[in-house]
Design a protein around this motif. Sequence first.
Motif, mmCIF file in Angstrom:
data_model
loop_
_atom_site.group_PDB
_atom_site.id
_atom_site.type_symbol
_atom_site.label_atom_id
_atom_site.label_comp_id
_atom_site.label_asym_id
_atom_site.label_seq_id
_atom_site.Cartn_x
_atom_site.Cartn_y
_atom_site.Cartn_z
ATOM 1 N N VAL A 111 18.357 27.819 -0.953
ATOM 2 C CA VAL A 111 17.828 28.204 0.507
ATOM 3 C C VAL A 111 17.845 29.648 0.445
ATOM 4 C CG1 VAL A 111 18.445 28.165 2.791
ATOM 5 C CG2 VAL A 111 18.888 26.108 1.482
ATOM 6 N N ALA A 112 16.886 30.426 0.952
ATOM 7 C CA ALA A 112 17.010 31.877 1.279
ATOM 8 C C ALA A 112 17.344 32.048 2.540
ATOM 9 C CB ALA A 112 15.627 32.334 0.891
ATOM 10 N N PHE A 113 18.243 32.678 2.803
ATOM 11 C CA PHE A 113 18.687 33.140 4.439
ATOM 12 C C PHE A 113 18.717 34.683 4.432
ATOM 13 C CE2 PHE A 113 21.728 33.818 7.646
ATOM 14 C CZ PHE A 113 20.963 33.203 8.736
ATOM 15 N N GLU A 114 17.845 35.268 5.291
ATOM 16 C CA GLU A 114 17.713 36.803 5.207
ATOM 17 C C GLU A 114 17.418 37.461 3.822
ATOM 18 O OE1 GLU A 114 21.317 38.257 7.108
ATOM 19 O OE2 GLU A 114 20.879 37.395 9.031
ATOM 20 N N LYS A 115 16.564 36.881 3.233
ATOM 21 C CA LYS A 115 16.091 37.274 2.014
ATOM 22 C C LYS A 115 17.356 37.347 0.803
ATOM 23 C CE LYS A 115 12.461 39.968 4.096
ATOM 24 N NZ LYS A 115 11.891 41.700 4.176
ATOM 25 N N LYS A 116 18.128 36.393 0.856
ATOM 26 C CA LYS A 116 19.066 36.285 -0.065
ATOM 27 C C LYS A 116 19.248 34.821 -0.164
ATOM 28 C CE LYS A 116 21.933 40.512 1.503
ATOM 29 N NZ LYS A 116 23.233 40.896 1.998
ATOM 30 N N ALA A 117 19.719 34.458 -1.431
ATOM 31 C CA ALA A 117 20.017 33.294 -1.891
ATOM 32 C C ALA A 117 21.444 32.804 -1.181
ATOM 33 C CB ALA A 117 20.162 33.153 -3.393
ATOM 34 N N SER A 118 21.253 31.729 -0.645
ATOM 35 C CA SER A 118 22.394 31.277 0.039
ATOM 36 C C SER A 118 22.807 29.549 -0.058
ATOM 37 C CB SER A 118 22.263 31.310 1.647
ATOM 38 O OG SER A 118 21.955 32.797 1.786
ATOM 39 N N LYS A 119 23.999 29.346 -0.166
ATOM 40 C CA LYS A 119 24.480 28.008 -0.006
ATOM 41 C C LYS A 119 24.748 27.836 1.369
ATOM 42 C CE LYS A 119 28.684 29.475 -2.221
ATOM 43 N NZ LYS A 119 29.702 29.280 -3.357
ATOM 44 N N CYS A 120 24.353 26.426 1.659
ATOM 45 C CA CYS A 120 24.809 25.734 3.044
ATOM 46 C C CYS A 120 25.588 24.545 3.146
ATOM 47 C CB CYS A 120 23.114 25.464 3.748
ATOM 48 S SG CYS A 120 22.303 27.285 4.041
ATOM 49 N N TYR A 121 26.313 24.416 4.039
ATOM 50 C CA TYR A 121 27.210 23.342 4.232
ATOM 51 C C TYR A 121 27.134 22.870 5.556
ATOM 52 C CZ TYR A 121 29.278 25.379 -0.177
ATOM 53 O OH TYR A 121 29.633 25.877 -1.296
ATOM 54 N N SER A 122 27.272 21.745 5.916
ATOM 55 C CA SER A 122 27.199 21.072 7.038
ATOM 56 C C SER A 122 28.431 21.625 8.064
ATOM 57 C CB SER A 122 27.072 19.396 7.276
ATOM 58 O OG SER A 122 28.455 19.061 6.317
ATOM 59 N N VAL A 123 28.271 21.667 9.137
ATOM 60 C CA VAL A 123 29.236 22.252 9.975
ATOM 61 C C VAL A 123 30.133 20.854 10.353
ATOM 62 C CG1 VAL A 123 29.782 23.147 12.403
ATOM 63 C CG2 VAL A 123 27.855 24.092 10.982
ATOM 64 N N GLU A 124 29.466 19.804 10.614
ATOM 65 C CA GLU A 124 30.302 18.545 10.904
ATOM 66 C C GLU A 124 30.190 17.563 9.666
ATOM 67 O OE1 GLU A 124 32.219 17.380 13.394
ATOM 68 O OE2 GLU A 124 32.051 19.317 14.574
ATOM 69 N N PRO A 125 31.369 16.883 9.538
ATOM 70 C CA PRO A 125 31.294 15.877 8.516
ATOM 71 C C PRO A 125 30.358 14.967 8.678
ATOM 72 C CG PRO A 125 33.449 16.228 9.162
ATOM 73 C CD PRO A 125 32.698 16.943 10.094
ATOM 74 N N VAL A 126 29.806 14.234 7.690
ATOM 75 C CA VAL A 126 28.498 13.077 7.758
ATOM 76 C C VAL A 126 29.369 11.986 7.322
ATOM 77 C CG1 VAL A 126 26.236 12.383 7.119
ATOM 78 C CG2 VAL A 126 26.787 15.086 7.558
ATOM 79 N N LEU A 127 28.924 10.983 7.988
ATOM 80 C CA LEU A 127 29.434 9.354 7.579
ATOM 81 C C LEU A 127 28.602 9.116 6.167
ATOM 82 C CD1 LEU A 127 31.566 7.517 8.567
ATOM 83 C CD2 LEU A 127 29.847 6.292 9.417
ATOM 84 N N GLN A 128 29.348 8.777 5.075
ATOM 85 C CA GLN A 128 28.718 8.512 4.027
ATOM 86 C C GLN A 128 29.702 7.254 3.281
ATOM 87 O OE1 GLN A 128 28.741 11.996 1.553
ATOM 88 N NE2 GLN A 128 26.652 12.400 2.266
ATOM 89 N N VAL A 174 36.636 22.395 2.738
ATOM 90 C CA VAL A 174 37.897 21.332 2.899
ATOM 91 C C VAL A 174 37.607 20.868 4.174
ATOM 92 C CG1 VAL A 174 40.233 21.119 3.081
ATOM 93 C CG2 VAL A 174 39.229 22.886 1.407
ATOM 94 N N SER A 175 37.314 21.203 5.169
ATOM 95 C CA SER A 175 37.133 20.773 6.640
ATOM 96 C C SER A 175 36.154 21.781 7.295
ATOM 97 C CB SER A 175 38.544 20.632 7.213
ATOM 98 O OG SER A 175 39.089 21.947 7.647
ATOM 99 N N VAL A 176 35.816 21.229 8.376
ATOM 100 C CA VAL A 176 34.802 22.092 9.449
ATOM 101 C C VAL A 176 35.648 23.255 9.798
ATOM 102 C CG1 VAL A 176 35.805 20.725 11.583
ATOM 103 C CG2 VAL A 176 33.438 21.884 11.439
#
Length: 1671
Positions: free
Chosen positions: A1594-1611, A1640-1642
């Motif tokens: 993911v490129a965010f503001e022309k920089k390579a970024s890693k993105c995490y969900s704000v809320e946990p997802v049921l899996q 670790v957590s949200v």
Amino acid sequence: MKGLVLVLLVALAGGQKRDLEPVFRTGRTYRYSYEGLVLQRLQGGGPAAAGMRLRCQLELGRLDGTHHVLRIQSPKLDEYNGFWPRDPFIPASKLTETIASCFTQAFRFEYSEGRVGNIYAVEDCPIICMNIMRGILNIMQMTLKKSQNVYEVKEDGIEGICQTRYVIQDKLKNNYATISKSKDLSDCQDKAVKSIGMAYIRPCPTCPLKVRNIKSTVMFTYKMKYDDSGAVMTSAVSEQMYQIAPFNEPDGVAVTEARQKLTLVDIKDTPISPPEVQLHNHGNLHYNFSGELLQMPIHLIKIKNPELQLAEILRKLVRYNEEGSSKEASTKFLQMIQLLRLVTFDQIESLWQQFANKPLYRHWFLSAVCAAGATDTFKFLKQKIHQEELNLWEAAVTLPLAFHFVTPNEQTLEIASTFMTCPQIKKTPMLRILVYLGYGCMVNKYSAQASVLPKELLQPLHDLATEAASKGHVEDMSLAVKAMGNAGEPDSIKRILKFLPTFSPSAAALPIRIHADAVLALRKIVRKDPEKVREALLQLFMDSSLAPTPSLQLASFTYSHMKALAVARIPQLYNLSAACNIAIKLLSPRLDRLSYRYSKVIHVGGYSNEYNAGAIWRVYLMNNPGTIFPSDIVTKVRGYYANTATDIVEVAFRSQSLSNIIRKRNIPFTKYDTYKTLKELGKTLVGWKELPPEDPLVSAYVKILGQEIACVDIGKDVIQQAVTSLTRPSSWQAAVKKVMDAARRGLSGGLMLPGMVAEVRHVVPTATGLPLELSLYGVALAQAAATVDMQMSPPLSGNFRASQLLEANMELHADIKPKVYFHVIAMMGINTQYAQSGLEFHAEFSANTTMKFDARINMKEKSFKLETTPCRQEVELASARSEVYAISRNIEVDSEKRSHILPEGEVPSIPEQPFQSAEMSSREQSEKQKNNPSVISKGYQQSSEDTHHHSAGGRSNAHTFCSKLASLGCYACLSQKSRDAAFLRNTYLHKFIGERETKIMLKPVIADADIEKIQLEIQAGSRAASKIIDVVNSGSAEKNASSLYEDIKAKLKKILGIEKVFKVTNKTRSHKKQIPSKNKAAVTDLWKEPNAAPFSSSSSSSTASSPDGKEPRNDQEKGAARQSGRKRGSSSSSSSSRSTSGSANSNICSSSSSGEHPSGNKHCSEDSEYSNPQANLAIYQFWFKPTDEQPKFLGDIKPPILAVVLRAIQKNKHQEGFKLVLYTDIEPTSARIQMFVSSIAESSRWKLCADASTINPHKALGSVKWGHDCQEYKIATKIATGQFASNPAMQMKLEWPKVPSRLRRAARWFYAFVPGAAYMLGYSQRQQHSPSHQATLVVALTSPRSFDAVLKLPQLTIFDRGIRLPLPFPSRRSTPTSTLPSSDLNFFSKAAFSITENLKARCSVSQNTITTFNGVEFNHSMPANCYHVLAQDCSPELKFLVMMKRSDESDDLIAINIRLASHEIDMYVSNGLTQLKINGVQTPTDVPYTSNSDASLLISSENKGLSLKAPDYGIDQLYYDGHTLEIQVAFWMAGKTCGICGKCDGEKEREYQMPSGYLAKDAVSFTQSWIVSEDPCAGACKLQHKLVKIEKPVAFEKKASKCYSVEPVLQCVEGCSATQVVPVSVGFHCVPAGESVECVSVHSIVGISGMSPAPIELLAPHPLHGETEPG
């Protein structure tokens, strides 16, 4: 061409213009005559006037340069008091001597180019003389321009620098010029004006100037004569006019005229002699205020020895109070206040030593000291509180008054600051609050009159705020911001903002009430610095961290507030009203349909542009999610007058968590297993937190004139202590016994509270140099004296119990005398320390009574008896008087001159004489006889007396209405007298001016037999009937010998005259059915009761038998008679038929036995069981009697439950009065009440009968009949429920066949009022004829929140649709009536039940449909084996938990798990049957289960399922049958629940709130967030909440970024595969790829981003739709 010539001529004249500057040549003496007049009167003349006139000779000359000398010679002062201009002036010799003494020395002044400079006089020249001198020199002030004849300039003068317009007419041919100038005194700079008591009155800067209630102008006319050296002023005339229009009427004006005339008498060629003494500079022409502010405008006191005068006034006050002379007492009280403003501290202390130990003097003295408001009086109070010479009550009363009335200056503010450091004040919280709030008020008043406020004055308040914030004292924080709010200074903004979370991070932890107090403190500051306050409030309003999600509470409050402002018609709010009007049209109209559970603003008010006055009343209802009813209520009244606004009163009440105190709180919820289970469960729900604890709180404050004068905060400890005292019998029983013992010993005491409630003064100078004052004073006197003595048998024992009061017989002797008196004085005129002249208005109101009675109370026998004496003399219960005088006072002894504003006994002039006819003359003669005192003294009958007189003295009216209360031995009279000046001009001012008096009096009845005493007896229970019988028997001289053997019911029925009432009813009914045109006699007989009384015994016997003993007619004749029953002529047969069919058994037997027919005794000899008088009647003649018909008289089947007797016992033991009997018949399906009121006198047949009943749960009837045997007048009503346009509806019908004339007049007024009121409220109306003497109202429920209404009147129909209800009605449109509460509840209990049920929230689950507590409905498919948190207690107590999951037996079934205290309850379906497990043990469902714990718990079977009731836990009812589940929580659980059912807070916009506090995007994400995760190995649920990462770059503001969900997802847990895929919406947070993030957590994610909780869609502008795999 002509215009060009005219312009050239004007230019030529201007070029030849000579110098008009007044010149006084050196070496000459100019002699002038001067006359100055000030007159107060009404515009147009007629009423009395008052004024003063000064005449003198002036010698004026020039010394050198600009210095001139002026000598005043032969001054003479005259007073005017009479009818202008008829009456002459009266010389005031003593006043002339006083004024002449200060004019013995010459004055020097600077004069150049027509302008007056500095004025010089002897050093000790009185200020009044200097101001008169300024008035004389002011007429010589001119600003001349050589090049212009018409111009405007800003000119200095005695009033200030005012806009002046000049017009110069130069007549060179005649060698003189005329100068005219006019000033608009409302357009002045540096204006000479002094106002007292008006600091809290806010002017309107945007209002038009032309609508001012006070207008003032002055005009000057000069005549200048040219000579060789310049121009000489030969005459100067000025006329100043002040117009005061209290009601903003063009013709209703009171006028003050000031006239001056200066005329040149002679010019001498001798130089004027210079002053012989040294003169000092006294300033310029500007008026100087001084001594007149110390002198009240209503009492001119010649001060000799103030201390002795004060002592004498105190003695007179006590004497007047004992004599009841309230008017004289109020006058002397004001004199005492004035003297206290002049005495020194030592003199006040000396007076205190004389009267401190005398309670009667002490109250007057302390009240006057508070109202004086001088530096020494303020210092005196400080010392007495410091020395603890005032008790707590006295200190609490005097402190607010002293801080309100004290004059703010450097000295008094310094004394006020020492109050805050006084140890005696600091140790008493109540006094400390009063002092700090009062100090803030003083600072506010001082800033209103000072150009710059020293910052050190605010330092004590700022220090308190700093200290409270550092130590965390919440009470001191609240007090500091309230005091700074009273001060209202912009320098306190920064201090106040520190208590708001947006501007201070530490403020977020403060209680909400501190935030509210801080915001309220900014309301007054915004008037001085609107930009800064507006910026801060807007920033606070837009802070999303305070309300992370939309709030319907806030939206409802904002919308209703703007709607209230949009309808305002106040000039000050025009711009704001227009903006709000546009805004509410742009906003959603659904905000207007919210119920009163949401915050609202209620607005009521109006404004009259004609009279420039109005008022508004607003109620602010502020709620929070944790309450059903408003937690904060603020109400305020604001008045508008003459383009000013004043906050009259404001009262606020705030409550918090009171339900936690009211309900049972001694249950140890924290020790149960459920509390621990919920704590552990919270760890599995990511981000879940229990709600913070809320301490119970009750607070209130009161604001007067916009200033908070008192506040109280009742915290948790005080509330719990009060609840404990009320719930523990030992706590309040001791207090009750103490009070009862004191009453037994006898209580005697009095209370006296005098006070000055208003002092408003507005002083401006007149052209003559005398001050014009407009003032208003108000004095209130409240006093009460009481003596109470009580005897009790048996006496209370040492071990007192409340049950002893129910067994005791108490006798109470009381003598109570309360009295209230108000005196308002207003004055317009001249007010100096030497003389007063003007118009004076007095208004008085008094209310007093004497309550002397003996009472006996027997709780065991349920009886009460009150005995008092009748009025022996005339008593004035209440009175209101007003009058206006023209007054003149000076320093001479007995110099007061007072004239009524209207002449008395004047005969009008010939043109004004009215024509009187002979009829009118005789009428007036009768009126004179009617008003003769000798005639009136014979008795006041129930009539009115009206007299009207017109004369030059005004229009006089007199109305007297008296109603005789024979049973009380007195007349109640209303007397009104008025004499006004409306004959001059028809304005409110002229109607108001004059004399008015209204009195309510009790006058004794002069009769042959005097009343000895008046008794009121009330008997309840089984003795009610015997009470009525005893009263009647005791009043009669002879008793029936057989009365001892009569039945009580029969005797009571005879006493009440019930037989006559219902007998007359039958007559009336039958008579009405005998319509001559139809004459259906036989048919009428069918509707008569078999046992009804006959119409007439004589007619019955005559028609039943013939003289020869035979039957009157054969069968053919009977048949003919039956056929002729329809005809008009068959009177005999129809009469016989009516009599026979309507007669009782005895009538038939008696008529048969009287004849000789062989079968005549056959019917009478038969057994009574089978003997039927209707045996010979045809089948169609029988009367049908319903089985549910109620008896006409309840006394036949029920004894009375209440008897009331009010009687007057005369000396000859004769009684008069009334008796009341009440019957009730309450059944499960119906209820009936009957009341009968009748006179005690046997000769009177006046009665009142009232009957009300509920026939069934859907119908109620009622009627009131009164008059002769209850037959003269009647009003009936009927209420029924049913259908109206396919909607459930209720109909109310009112009928009045005949009513008294008074009610008819009231009805006509009502008919005239209703159309206009309906139009103003927006209702539709139509002229439509309906049945006369009948009104019908139909209300149809079209939705739970709206209804339609139709009101039908005889000549008008009013209707409207969609009227909003304040609360939703729990019945839907499609709900039939049968689904409402069961029929064993009557109509009224059903309404109460509906309202109560509406306050309780319900959450239901049916199949896959879930309806939350807030009414939001959505579908959800539950994964197998996973529990969902349906509802749980999220308060700190954690009392219950309800979880559900899909049943193992079928997908259509659900199973639930409930945790309550130490109980774990499972409800599920097995083999088609509902099963119950408690703590893992199978429990039968056919036997109710109850808990033995501290909190109640009941589980029972209901219908096809189970019902659980645990009200102590917050669950009113839970119903489960496998397919459906419904939870009903208590109303005090609002805002304290969480889970899928929601928070029960009414916030539908925030319904999808997840455990972390964020809002889910949809229902799927919401419900999945409340799934309970289990151990992956041991648990049955194979789903877990995990944070996910976007694997794609993911490129965010022309920089390579890693993105995490704000809320946990049921899996799915590891090792499980997905059987179904459900898309959910989730937000992501991105960080640079090089940074390490531990997911670790949200909370760790959100902590890095620094974001606060907000809706997910706001956190993720580009949400990524991922897929989860439920196991």
